[in-house]
Design a protein around this motif. Structure first.
Motif, PDB file in Angstrom:
ATOM      1  N   HIS A  91       3.420   6.992  24.392  1.00 44.81           N
ATOM      2  CA  HIS A  91       3.431   5.792  25.403  1.00 44.81           C
ATOM      3  C   HIS A  91       1.904   5.359  25.223  1.00 44.81           C
ATOM      4  CE1 HIS A  91       5.985   7.675  27.459  1.00 44.81           C
ATOM      5  NE2 HIS A  91       5.771   8.815  27.126  1.00 44.81           N
ATOM      6  N   ALA A  92       0.928   5.719  24.718  1.00 48.29           N
ATOM      7  CA  ALA A  92      -0.559   5.327  24.199  1.00 48.29           C
ATOM      8  C   ALA A  92      -0.561   3.701  23.804  1.00 48.29           C
ATOM      9  CB  ALA A  92      -1.276   6.289  24.282  1.00 48.29           C
ATOM     10  N   GLU A  93      -1.697   3.734  24.646  1.00 51.07           N
ATOM     11  CA  GLU A  93      -2.454   2.127  24.474  1.00 51.07           C
ATOM     12  C   GLU A  93      -3.896   2.238  24.319  1.00 51.07           C
ATOM     13  OE1 GLU A  93      -0.606  -0.731  24.089  1.00 51.07           O
ATOM     14  OE2 GLU A  93       1.472   0.023  24.544  1.00 51.07           O
ATOM     15  N   PRO A  94      -4.015   1.321  23.029  1.00 50.68           N
ATOM     16  CA  PRO A  94      -5.396   2.142  21.878  1.00 50.68           C
ATOM     17  C   PRO A  94      -6.600   1.796  23.269  1.00 50.68           C
ATOM     18  CG  PRO A  94      -4.372  -0.049  20.817  1.00 50.68           C
ATOM     19  CD  PRO A  94      -3.031   0.952  22.023  1.00 50.68           C
ATOM     20  N   GLU A  95      -6.603   0.763  24.393  1.00 50.64           N
ATOM     21  CA  GLU A  95      -7.203   0.568  24.763  1.00 50.64           C
ATOM     22  C   GLU A  95      -7.943   1.208  25.330  1.00 50.64           C
ATOM     23  OE1 GLU A  95      -4.121  -1.887  26.289  1.00 50.64           O
ATOM     24  OE2 GLU A  95      -4.666  -1.588  24.154  1.00 50.64           O
ATOM     25  N   ASP A  96      -6.534   2.301  26.600  1.00 49.42           N
ATOM     26  CA  ASP A  96      -6.541   3.285  27.332  1.00 49.42           C
ATOM     27  C   ASP A  96      -7.501   4.503  26.438  1.00 49.42           C
ATOM     28  OD1 ASP A  96      -5.838   1.806  29.603  1.00 49.42           O
ATOM     29  OD2 ASP A  96      -3.568   3.117  29.199  1.00 49.42           O
ATOM     30  N   HIS A 121      -9.467  17.084  20.660  1.00 51.91           N
ATOM     31  CA  HIS A 121      -8.625  18.662  21.363  1.00 51.91           C
ATOM     32  C   HIS A 121      -7.061  17.947  19.974  1.00 51.91           C
ATOM     33  CE1 HIS A 121      -7.229  21.731  23.179  1.00 51.91           C
ATOM     34  NE2 HIS A 121      -6.987  21.183  24.045  1.00 51.91           N
ATOM     35  N   HIS A 122      -6.796  19.153  19.645  1.00 50.35           N
ATOM     36  CA  HIS A 122      -5.285  19.175  19.423  1.00 50.35           C
ATOM     37  C   HIS A 122      -5.035  17.750  17.733  1.00 50.35           C
ATOM     38  CE1 HIS A 122      -3.425  20.035  22.889  1.00 50.35           C
ATOM     39  NE2 HIS A 122      -3.316  20.825  22.258  1.00 50.35           N
ATOM     40  N   ASN A 123      -6.732  17.973  17.677  1.00 52.44           N
ATOM     41  CA  ASN A 123      -6.725  16.660  16.151  1.00 52.44           C
ATOM     42  C   ASN A 123      -6.219  15.640  16.311  1.00 52.44           C
ATOM     43  OD1 ASN A 123      -8.631  17.197  14.035  1.00 52.44           O
ATOM     44  ND2 ASN A 123      -6.531  16.656  12.276  1.00 52.44           N
ATOM     45  N   VAL A 124      -5.824  15.311  17.797  1.00 51.90           N
ATOM     46  CA  VAL A 124      -5.325  13.736  17.792  1.00 51.90           C
ATOM     47  C   VAL A 124      -5.648  12.522  17.174  1.00 51.90           C
ATOM     48  CG1 VAL A 124      -3.890  14.540  19.748  1.00 51.90           C
ATOM     49  CG2 VAL A 124      -6.679  12.913  19.724  1.00 51.90           C
ATOM     50  N   HIS A 125      -6.782  12.685  16.404  1.00 49.97           N
ATOM     51  CA  HIS A 125      -7.848  11.703  16.159  1.00 49.97           C
ATOM     52  C   HIS A 125      -7.213  11.095  14.568  1.00 49.97           C
ATOM     53  CE1 HIS A 125     -10.288  14.491  14.530  1.00 49.97           C
ATOM     54  NE2 HIS A 125     -11.320  13.337  13.489  1.00 49.97           N
ATOM     55  N   GLU A 126      -6.661  11.963  13.903  1.00 44.96           N
ATOM     56  CA  GLU A 126      -5.179  12.035  12.561  1.00 44.96           C
ATOM     57  C   GLU A 126      -4.758  10.809  13.089  1.00 44.96           C
ATOM     58  OE1 GLU A 126      -3.711  14.474   8.955  1.00 44.96           O
ATOM     59  OE2 GLU A 126      -3.764  15.500  11.578  1.00 44.96           O
ATOM     60  N   HIS A 127      -4.419  10.770  14.207  1.00 47.79           N
ATOM     61  CA  HIS A 127      -3.103   9.738  14.667  1.00 47.79           C
ATOM     62  C   HIS A 127      -3.703   8.472  13.480  1.00 47.79           C
ATOM     63  CE1 HIS A 127       0.437   7.303  16.321  1.00 47.79           C
ATOM     64  NE2 HIS A 127       0.836   8.202  16.254  1.00 47.79           N
ATOM     65  N   ASP A 128      -2.595   7.511  13.273  1.00 46.38           N
ATOM     66  CA  ASP A 128      -2.844   6.311  12.921  1.00 46.38           C
ATOM     67  C   ASP A 128      -3.834   5.487  13.900  1.00 46.38           C
ATOM     68  OD1 ASP A 128      -2.002   6.872  10.493  1.00 46.38           O
ATOM     69  OD2 ASP A 128       0.131   5.891  10.428  1.00 46.38           O
ATOM     70  N   LEU A 129      -3.211   5.866  15.259  1.00 47.26           N
ATOM     71  CA  LEU A 129      -3.127   4.840  16.492  1.00 47.26           C
ATOM     72  C   LEU A 129      -4.078   5.088  16.439  1.00 47.26           C
ATOM     73  CD1 LEU A 129      -2.484   2.941  18.165  1.00 47.26           C
ATOM     74  CD2 LEU A 129      -1.666   4.441  19.964  1.00 47.26           C
ATOM     75  N   PRO A 132      -8.627   5.097  13.711  1.00 46.31           N
ATOM     76  CA  PRO A 132      -9.604   3.877  14.175  1.00 46.31           C
ATOM     77  C   PRO A 132     -10.740   3.447  15.191  1.00 46.31           C
ATOM     78  CG  PRO A 132      -8.304   2.924  13.273  1.00 46.31           C
ATOM     79  CD  PRO A 132      -7.211   4.101  13.997  1.00 46.31           C
ATOM     80  N   ILE A 133     -10.040   3.638  16.760  1.00 45.57           N
ATOM     81  CA  ILE A 133     -11.128   4.433  17.891  1.00 45.57           C
ATOM     82  C   ILE A 133     -12.044   5.380  17.421  1.00 45.57           C
ATOM     83  CG2 ILE A 133     -11.033   4.647  20.176  1.00 45.57           C
ATOM     84  CD1 ILE A 133      -7.629   3.639  19.853  1.00 45.57           C
ATOM     85  N   ALA A 134     -11.968   6.237  17.495  1.00 53.19           N
ATOM     86  CA  ALA A 134     -12.668   7.766  16.925  1.00 53.19           C
ATOM     87  C   ALA A 134     -13.717   7.079  16.253  1.00 53.19           C
ATOM     88  CB  ALA A 134     -11.566   8.660  16.580  1.00 53.19           C
ATOM     89  N   ILE A 135     -13.071   6.695  14.707  1.00 57.62           N
ATOM     90  CA  ILE A 135     -13.772   5.764  13.938  1.00 57.62           C
ATOM     91  C   ILE A 135     -15.302   5.269  14.459  1.00 57.62           C
ATOM     92  CG2 ILE A 135     -14.882   4.175  11.744  1.00 57.62           C
ATOM     93  CD1 ILE A 135     -11.890   6.060  11.006  1.00 57.62           C
ATOM     94  N   GLU A 151      -6.784  13.503   2.399  1.00 64.76           N
ATOM     95  CA  GLU A 151      -7.283  12.417   1.915  1.00 64.76           C
ATOM     96  C   GLU A 151      -8.173  11.548   2.129  1.00 64.76           C
ATOM     97  OE1 GLU A 151      -3.641  10.415   4.415  1.00 64.76           O
ATOM     98  OE2 GLU A 151      -3.069  12.281   4.532  1.00 64.76           O
ATOM     99  N   PRO A 152      -8.790  10.824   0.064  1.00 65.18           N
ATOM    100  CA  PRO A 152      -8.928  10.376  -0.196  1.00 65.18           C
ATOM    101  C   PRO A 152      -9.075   8.297   0.207  1.00 65.18           C
ATOM    102  CG  PRO A 152      -8.213  11.100  -1.709  1.00 65.18           C
ATOM    103  CD  PRO A 152      -7.089  11.727  -0.507  1.00 65.18           C
ATOM    104  N   LYS A 153      -8.553   8.170   0.786  1.00 65.23           N
ATOM    105  CA  LYS A 153      -8.005   7.232   1.465  1.00 65.23           C
ATOM    106  C   LYS A 153      -9.269   7.035   3.329  1.00 65.23           C
ATOM    107  CE  LYS A 153      -3.953   7.748   3.767  1.00 65.23           C
ATOM    108  NZ  LYS A 153      -2.208   6.787   4.178  1.00 65.23           N
ATOM    109  N   THR A 154      -8.890   7.869   4.242  1.00 65.42           N
ATOM    110  CA  THR A 154     -10.085   9.096   5.035  1.00 65.42           C
ATOM    111  C   THR A 154     -10.839   8.254   4.659  1.00 65.42           C
ATOM    112  OG1 THR A 154      -7.181  10.218   6.048  1.00 65.42           O
ATOM    113  CG2 THR A 154      -9.737   9.889   7.182  1.00 65.42           C
ATOM    114  N   ALA A 155     -11.302   9.445   3.860  1.00 63.99           N
ATOM    115  CA  ALA A 155     -13.247   9.095   3.896  1.00 63.99           C
ATOM    116  C   ALA A 155     -13.298   7.460   3.682  1.00 63.99           C
ATOM    117  CB  ALA A 155     -13.630   9.872   2.020  1.00 63.99           C
TER     118      ALA A 155
END
Length: 249
Positions: A91-96, A121-129, A132-135, A151-155
């Motif tokens: 359901h989630a949209e990036p702007e929200d 919480h629940h490490n949701v910032h790992e999700h591809d959507l 980028p927002i958390a960063i 993963e190296p690409k995450t760093a």
């Protein structure tokens, strides 16, 4: 080798907060992250102010309770609560997400505390959507961000946002044991002096509030008992591991 032991869910319930503070005062916990949409945030702030050496960051929430923001329809169900972790990204949209997570950081700053870092919480910032927002938010506020994975690409994606060298999340659920934690500590001790690790944990006392809204209950107390045990504290000392929090990163 430097180690951050971060207890998630600060402020989730009063008993959880008390358990985390006790695990800091009498165990190896060095850091925690606050759920800023919790009704118990004032209690958590009070205890944080009483324990200034405990690093306190922001536990970005997307899957528990209700949002601080008003118009974020894509991340709330018909009752106004966040969707569960199993369906939120259907359901989630990036702007929200960005609007709500920014509101949570601002709520933390309004307490007068200085955040050490961000995680979720629940490490949701790992999700591809969500990553980028958390960063982006971490970069905006000049805060470190928990490694979403190893993963190296995450760093590389983190760019200039500070992070630990590694993240260890095995001390959870059925894997909560002395042997699991000691294995993680041995791995930490084998790293170079300039490498840093976060071990993630969820120590807590238990109250009826926690029982009513979490499926992860009794194991939190088991985590607390292990993290505050002489066996683990002595082992950290024997291995020569330097305990720290994100403020020292």
């Amino acid at each position: 080798m430097k180690l951050i032991v971060n207890a998630d869910d600060f402020g989730y319930t009063r008993a959880v907060t008390y358990g985390i503070v006790d695990a800091f005062q009498n165990g190896i916990v060095t850091s925690t992250t606050m759920m800023c949409n919790s009704p118990h945030i004032d209690h958590a702030v009070e205890l944080a102010n009483q324990n200034p050496d405990l690093g306190v960051g922001v536990h970005l929430v997307l899957t528990s309770g209700t949002p601080l923001s008003q118009a974020v329809p894509s991340i709330t169900d018909p009752n106004g609560s966040f969707y569960s972790q199993h369906v939120i990204f259907n359901h989630a949209e990036p702007e929200d997400i960005e609007r709500e997570w920014t509101a949570q950081v601002e709520r933390f700053l309004a307490t007068g505390l200085s955040p050490t870092h961000l995680d979720s919480h629940h490490n949701v910032h790992e999700h591809d959507l969500a990553l980028p927002i958390a960063i982006s938010i971490a970069d905006k506020y000049g805060l470190p961000l928990r490694r979403a994975n190893n993963e190296p690409k995450t760093a590389i994606n983190y760019n200039t946002v500070k992070q630990t060298t590694f993240m260890m999340r095995d001390f959870y659920g059925e894997q909560v044991s002395y042997e699991t934690l000691e294995g993680q500590l041995r791995n930490v001790s084998q790293l170079n002096e300039d490498e840093t690790v976060e071990i993630n944990c969820h120590p807590a006392y238990i109250d009826s509030d926690l029982v009513s809204k979490s499926s992860y209950i009794d194991t939190r107390l088991k985590e607390y008992e292990i993290l505050t045990s002489d066996r683990i504290k002595n082992y950290v000392h024997e291995l020569g591991i330097q305990l720290m929090n994100y403020r020292m990163l």
